[in-house]
Scaffold this active site. Structure first.
Site, PDB file in Angstrom:
ATOM      1  N   GLY A  33     -12.365   0.310   2.956  1.00  0.00           N
ATOM      2  CA  GLY A  33     -12.760  -1.084   2.807  1.00  0.00           C
ATOM      3  C   GLY A  33     -11.699  -1.922   2.118  1.00  0.00           C
ATOM      4  N   ASP A  34     -11.859  -3.203   2.215  1.00  0.00           N
ATOM      5  CA  ASP A  34     -11.105  -4.197   1.451  1.00  0.00           C
ATOM      6  C   ASP A  34     -12.021  -5.424   1.449  1.00  0.00           C
ATOM      7  OD1 ASP A  34      -8.117  -4.606   0.383  1.00  0.00           O
ATOM      8  OD2 ASP A  34      -8.719  -6.481   1.306  1.00  0.00           O
ATOM      9  N   SER A  75     -10.166   7.134  -3.191  1.00  0.00           N
ATOM     10  CA  SER A  75     -10.272   7.396  -1.749  1.00  0.00           C
ATOM     11  C   SER A  75      -9.597   8.724  -1.421  1.00  0.00           C
ATOM     12  CB  SER A  75      -9.601   6.283  -0.936  1.00  0.00           C
ATOM     13  OG  SER A  75     -10.455   5.180  -0.764  1.00  0.00           O
ATOM     14  N   GLN A 104       0.828  -1.206   0.000  1.00  0.00           N
ATOM     15  CA  GLN A 104       0.000   0.000   0.000  1.00  0.00           C
ATOM     16  C   GLN A 104       0.867   1.263   0.000  1.00  0.00           C
ATOM     17  OE1 GLN A 104      -3.585  -0.714   0.414  1.00  0.00           O
ATOM     18  NE2 GLN A 104      -3.805   1.294  -0.505  1.00  0.00           N
ATOM     19  N   LYS A 130      -2.636  -0.755   6.540  1.00  0.00           N
ATOM     20  CA  LYS A 130      -3.642  -1.794   6.297  1.00  0.00           C
ATOM     21  C   LYS A 130      -4.099  -2.316   7.646  1.00  0.00           C
ATOM     22  CE  LYS A 130      -5.623  -3.665   2.784  1.00  0.00           C
ATOM     23  NZ  LYS A 130      -5.783  -3.135   1.416  1.00  0.00           N
ATOM     24  N   THR A 156     -11.752   0.886  -8.468  1.00  0.00           N
ATOM     25  CA  THR A 156     -10.641  -0.057  -8.648  1.00  0.00           C
ATOM     26  C   THR A 156     -10.763  -0.786  -9.985  1.00  0.00           C
ATOM     27  OG1 THR A 156     -10.709  -0.333  -6.254  1.00  0.00           O
ATOM     28  CG2 THR A 156      -9.294  -1.828  -7.491  1.00  0.00           C
TER      29      THR A 156
HETATM   30  O1  2IT Z   1      -6.029  -2.404  -1.494  1.00  0.00           O
HETATM   31  C1  2IT Z   1      -6.467  -1.236  -1.552  1.00  0.00           C
HETATM   32  O2  2IT Z   1      -5.863  -0.353  -2.131  1.00  0.00           O
HETATM   33  C2  2IT Z   1      -7.753  -0.962  -0.893  1.00  0.00           C
HETATM   34  N1  2IT Z   1      -8.342  -1.877  -0.338  1.00  0.00           N
HETATM   35  C3  2IT Z   1      -8.319   0.424  -0.890  1.00  0.00           C
HETATM   36  C4  2IT Z   1      -7.700   1.239   0.182  1.00  0.00           C
HETATM   37  C5  2IT Z   1      -8.288   2.609   0.352  1.00  0.00           C
HETATM   38  O3  2IT Z   1      -7.827   3.290   1.283  1.00  0.00           O
HETATM   39  O4  2IT Z   1      -9.173   3.021  -0.405  1.00  0.00           O
END
Ligand code: 2IT
Length: 398
Positions: free
Chosen positions: A114-115, A330, A60, A75, A159
């Site tokens: 989220g994830d 985001s 990340q 994360k 995404t």
């Molecule tokens: O893996 C990722 O980049 C996400 N789950 C989104 C993370 C975010 O802060 O929008």
């Protein structure tokens, strides 16, 4: 840089609908804050443990750097299993999770999102509890919010849309276009669904998609009302995609992944980590398909990825670049929250498109600069690394 700035574990106790108590583990890894507040998703899944949170936090950091926005890497998540839980159970779990976490996050500190296992519903419960505990309107503390309390248009699709925009840049580089392209993907969650939708919009189509129970082959592609059916099917039972084959009379191959099928132009693993191992990589290379575009976070094991990168006939793109549009939007949600404004869908989509073009460009240029040719994997690593490293040097040792 390989050592997280901090990582913590906490207890999350919650009561189920029968009045019985459960204890889960929660984690947050604030990996690197050199270029902005920590930023990254929360994953709720039974298999979650420290190692998963740590690798996701590491990736990340460089992904967020690539977006060009001021966001550090983080994360978090829990080994809570959302499968079969009622709304009320999910709400109580989220409230307890936030009770443990709220002191350590904030719009200028750490901004979760989220994830897997954490969508709009969970973000709503998490935000409600944050607001209750702090007694302030700080909606910039979370992203992926609902539109009624500060969410951004296009965030749910970002995404998947971003991944297709990135693919377009790769195709452009190869003097190719997206029209008529057939895509084989894994996953039909939020991200896979966004790929299906954007691909269809741009004249391509997803002809294969894999789920936990096997894969679907729909030569006509997932388009039109089939996109709505995917949502319906997933809401009813996220573990099975076979109902799609039953409904539309197409092929379903139980217990297999679609890696190695020949009648496609692009592979896009968009499910989860370690989806493509050596055995699948060998099939993919042998299929003659040129484009291997990672979408999920680290969907390819290291040996399999090195093997694919060594194939002269293939172009390989890394997830930290391809899926960066999610966290990128985001970042745009955070901007809107601090401006107390809501941008139009067109505005957000245009920014997302621009961002994905730029990520591809800076990655290709970084690889070129280091004499590596069109190596998008190395290029993304170099470009993402440089900004974080620069910020760390300038801020001194700590
Ligand atoms: O893996 C990722 O980049 C996400 N789950 C989104 C993370 C975010 O802060 O929008």
């Amino acid at each position: 840089m390989v050592e997280p700035e901090r990582m913590f574990t906490f207890r999350v106790c919650w009561m189920d609908d029968k009045g019985e108590y459960h204890t889960n583990r929660g984690w947050r890894c604030q990996f690197n804050g050199a270029i902005g507040p920590y930023k990254g998703g929360l994953r709720f899944q039974k298999n979650v443990y420290e190692g998963i949170i740590k690798f996701l936090g590491f990736e990340q950091t460089f992904k967020n750097s690539l977006t060009g926005l001021p966001m550090g890497g983080a994360k978090g998540g829990s080994d809570f299993d959302p499968a079969g839980k009622s709304d009320a159970e999910v709400m109580r779990f989220c409230q307890s999770f936030m009770t443990a976490l709220y002191r350590y996050i904030g719009p200028d500190i750490d901004v979760p999102a989220g994830d897997m296992g954490v969508g709009g519903r969970e973000i709503g419960y998490l935000y409600g509890q944050y607001r209750r505990l702090k007694g302030v309107w700080e909606n910039g503390v979370l992203t992926g919010k609902g539109m009624s309390y500060g969410g951004s248009l296009i965030r749910p699709e970002a995404t998947g849309y971003g991944a297709v925009y990135y693919l377009q840049e790769v195709l452009k580089h190869e003097n190719d276009t997206i029209e008529g392209k057939r895509l084989a993907i894994s996953g039909y969650g939020n991200v896979g669904w966004g790929i299906m939708k954007k691909a269809a919009e741009l004249g391509a189509k997803v002809t294969y998609f894999a789920g936990p129970d096997g894969y679907i082959h729909d030569p006509d592609g997932v388009t039109g009302e089939k996109l709505d059916y995917i949502l319906e099917m997933r809401a009813k039972d996220p573990m099975h995609c076979k109902p799609y084959a039953d409904k539309y009379g197409v092929e379903f191959v139980a217990g297999e992944k679609c890696w190695g099928v020949k009648d496609v132009d692009v592979y896009m693993p968009a499910a989860t980590q370690n989806d493509v191992r050596m055995e699948s990589a060998e099939k993919i290379a042998a299929s003659g398909v040129k484009y291997y575009i990672e979408v999920a976070n680290m969907p390819t094991t290291n040996d399999a990825l090195n093997y694919l990168r060594a194939q002269k006939h293939m172009v390989v793109a890394p997830s930290k670049a391809v899926n960066a549009g999610g966290v990128g939007v985001s970042g745009l949600e955070m901007s809107q929250n601090s401006e107390r404004l809501v941008w139009t869908a067109e505005e957000v989509d245009a920014q997302l498109h621009k961002m994905m073009k730029n990520i591809h460009k800076v990655s290709a240029e970084a690889a070129e600069e280091y004499g590596l040719g069109y190596d998008l994997v190395a290029g993304a690593n170099i470009a993402g690394f440089k900004k974080v490293a620069q910020a760390m040097y300038e801020q001194g040792v700590f």
